[in-house]
Design a protein around this motif. Structure first.
Motif, mmCIF file in Angstrom:
data_model
loop_
_atom_site.group_PDB
_atom_site.id
_atom_site.type_symbol
_atom_site.label_atom_id
_atom_site.label_comp_id
_atom_site.label_asym_id
_atom_site.label_seq_id
_atom_site.Cartn_x
_atom_site.Cartn_y
_atom_site.Cartn_z
ATOM 1 N N LEU A 143 0.831 -1.196 0.000
ATOM 2 C CA LEU A 143 0.000 0.000 0.000
ATOM 3 C C LEU A 143 0.867 1.248 0.000
ATOM 4 C CD1 LEU A 143 -2.780 -0.781 2.660
ATOM 5 C CD2 LEU A 143 -3.018 -0.834 0.168
ATOM 6 N N ALA A 144 0.258 2.335 -0.394
ATOM 7 C CA ALA A 144 0.846 3.657 -0.226
ATOM 8 C C ALA A 144 -0.191 4.535 0.464
ATOM 9 C CB ALA A 144 1.254 4.257 -1.560
ATOM 10 N N VAL A 145 0.260 5.394 1.353
ATOM 11 C CA VAL A 145 -0.606 6.354 2.028
ATOM 12 C C VAL A 145 -0.266 7.734 1.506
ATOM 13 C CG1 VAL A 145 -1.392 7.287 4.226
ATOM 14 C CG2 VAL A 145 -0.619 4.894 4.086
ATOM 15 N N HIS A 146 -1.264 8.411 0.937
ATOM 16 C CA HIS A 146 -1.093 9.790 0.473
ATOM 17 C C HIS A 146 -1.722 10.715 1.508
ATOM 18 C CE1 HIS A 146 -0.625 8.665 -4.083
ATOM 19 N NE2 HIS A 146 0.276 8.090 -3.304
ATOM 20 N N PHE A 147 -0.907 11.529 2.143
ATOM 21 C CA PHE A 147 -1.388 12.473 3.153
ATOM 22 C C PHE A 147 -1.852 13.740 2.444
ATOM 23 C CE2 PHE A 147 1.022 9.573 5.681
ATOM 24 C CZ PHE A 147 0.486 9.636 6.962
ATOM 25 N N SER A 148 -3.142 14.069 2.596
ATOM 26 C CA SER A 148 -3.719 15.179 1.860
ATOM 27 C C SER A 148 -3.612 16.504 2.621
ATOM 28 C CB SER A 148 -5.187 14.888 1.541
ATOM 29 O OG SER A 148 -5.763 15.944 0.814
ATOM 30 N N GLY A 149 -4.021 16.511 3.855
ATOM 31 C CA GLY A 149 -3.983 17.749 4.633
ATOM 32 C C GLY A 149 -4.710 17.567 5.942
ATOM 33 N N PRO A 150 -4.460 18.471 6.896
ATOM 34 C CA PRO A 150 -5.120 18.364 8.203
ATOM 35 C C PRO A 150 -6.611 18.670 8.117
ATOM 36 C CG PRO A 150 -3.728 20.320 8.097
ATOM 37 C CD PRO A 150 -3.521 19.591 6.817
ATOM 38 N N VAL A 151 -7.357 18.130 9.073
ATOM 39 C CA VAL A 151 -8.795 18.384 9.194
ATOM 40 C C VAL A 151 -8.961 19.574 10.136
ATOM 41 C CG1 VAL A 151 -11.021 17.449 9.913
ATOM 42 C CG2 VAL A 151 -9.320 15.948 8.824
ATOM 43 N N PRO A 152 -9.474 20.705 9.649
ATOM 44 C CA PRO A 152 -9.494 21.911 10.490
ATOM 45 C C PRO A 152 -10.321 21.765 11.754
ATOM 46 C CG PRO A 152 -10.750 22.244 8.458
ATOM 47 C CD PRO A 152 -10.001 20.967 8.298
ATOM 48 N N SER A 153 -11.371 20.956 11.718
ATOM 49 C CA SER A 153 -12.257 20.830 12.877
ATOM 50 C C SER A 153 -11.777 19.800 13.894
ATOM 51 C CB SER A 153 -13.665 20.447 12.403
ATOM 52 O OG SER A 153 -13.624 19.209 11.700
ATOM 53 N N ASP A 154 -10.680 19.112 13.590
ATOM 54 C CA ASP A 154 -10.223 18.026 14.461
ATOM 55 C C ASP A 154 -8.701 18.034 14.500
ATOM 56 O OD1 ASP A 154 -9.870 15.760 15.951
ATOM 57 O OD2 ASP A 154 -11.051 14.441 14.671
#
Length: 335
Positions: free
Chosen positions: A67-78
């Motif tokens: 697998l590969a994990v692509h980190f998109s961005g932080p969740v502003p509400s959490d």
């Protein structure tokens, strides 16, 4: 929405030997013309303003055995929660991974653990990493690469000259390169300034935009400095044109317009979606790459150029053998 078939032969498989060695398709109401990207200063007027995105590109992909994990961005509400995309590795490339369940965890390189929280969209998960994400990615990540790019490229290939000028080693960044700015070089910027073209920075950290899924944008971090807002408002007052370098710049600017039509200094998160129905209030033109068929980005382009002109642009690009994707050719829309 504009639909067409993109031949595999028109996909840019690697960066050009020189950043500015790409073609430029310019479109106005009077016609479509073909140029080298280095002709850009001659296509603009003294007093025009180019607004550029200074976001650096993170090495946002972490590869496991299968697998590969692509980190998109932080969740502003959490706080501490990130949006991630799971992809199954298939040789040189990867494809969407439909598995996963809430609470499932994955051991990552360097002794870190990623835990899935819940699905955000059919392809994106909310997830938690048991360490700070951005420093972790700089130690263990690689730039996101899709199947049309045949070989891994160095991290520098995914940075623009604008990001290199301001990026901090420990600062935030984009999951994928703000690629409209990639063909610019220091020499070309000098030529633009010598012609009287103005440049101003803003920052929008963009998330993943997988070519398999064309989804509306999700919240992304942005900042428009006070100096940029002031210069932009001055240029518009004096009758100059505001030209966004990339769809990320359009989104940031159109998120910060007052009812009176002024751009205000701002920072935070934007979920604004530019549509043909709403149109644009600040941007007069756009320099951008060539986008996927049926992509949500094409709705933004239609808001600026209109359906007829955009269809003509893409017909010319396909017939002329222009190259798509982040290492490909560019399109200047000045309707």
């Amino acid at each position: 929405m504009l639909d067409f078939t993109l031949p595999a032969a028109l996909e840019a498989h690697e960066p050009p030997s020189r950043r500015d060695d790409v073609r430029l398709l310019a479109a106005t109401r009077t016609g479509v013309t073909h140029h080298a990207f280095t002709d850009l200063p001659d296509l603009l007027r003294p007093g025009d303003l180019l607004v550029v995105n200074t976001s650096a590109t993170l090495p946002a992909a972490v590869r496991l055995d299968r697998l590969a994990v692509h980190f998109s961005g932080p969740v502003p509400s959490d706080p501490g929660c990130w949006l991630v995309e799971l992809r199954r590795r298939t040789g040189r490339a990867s494809e969407p991974y439909a598995g996963g369940c809430p609470g499932e965890w994955f051991p990552l390189p360097g002794g870190a653990t990623l835990t899935l929280v819940d699905r955000y969209t059919p392809r994106l998960w909310r997830a938690r990493l048991d360490t700070d994400v951005e420093p972790y990615l700089r130690r263990h990540g690689v730039p996101i690469r899709y199947g049309y790019v045949r070989h891994d490229q160095p991290a520098a290939a995914y940075q623009t000259v604008f990001a290199e000028a301001v990026a901090r080693e420990d600062g935030p960044g984009s999951a994928e390169m703000p690629s409209a700015g990639r063909p610019f070089t220091a020499d070309l910027v000098t030529r633009l300034v010598a012609r009287g073209v103005l440049l101003a920075p803003l920052t929008l950290h963009t998330g993943v935009a997988s070519p398999e899924k064309d989804e509306p944008p999700y919240p992304e971090r942005y900042e428009i400095p006070a100096t940029t807002a002031a210069l932009l408002n001055h240029v518009r007052w004096e009758g100059g044109r505001v030209i966004a370098v990339g769809t990320t710049v359009v989104r940031a600017l159109e998120s910060a317009v007052t009812r009176e039509g002024l751009v205000r200094p701002s920072n935070g998160w934007t979920s604004h979606v530019v549509t043909p129905e709403e149109g644009v209030r600040v941007v007069d033109g756009l320099l951008t790459g060539l986008h996927e068929p049926r992509s949500s980005h094409l709705r933004l382009l239609t808001a600026i150029a209109g359906e007829d002109l955009l269809e003509r642009v893409y017909t010319e690009a396909l017939a002329g053998g222009y190259r798509w994707h982040e290492f490909g050719d560019v399109n200047l829309l000045l309707p």
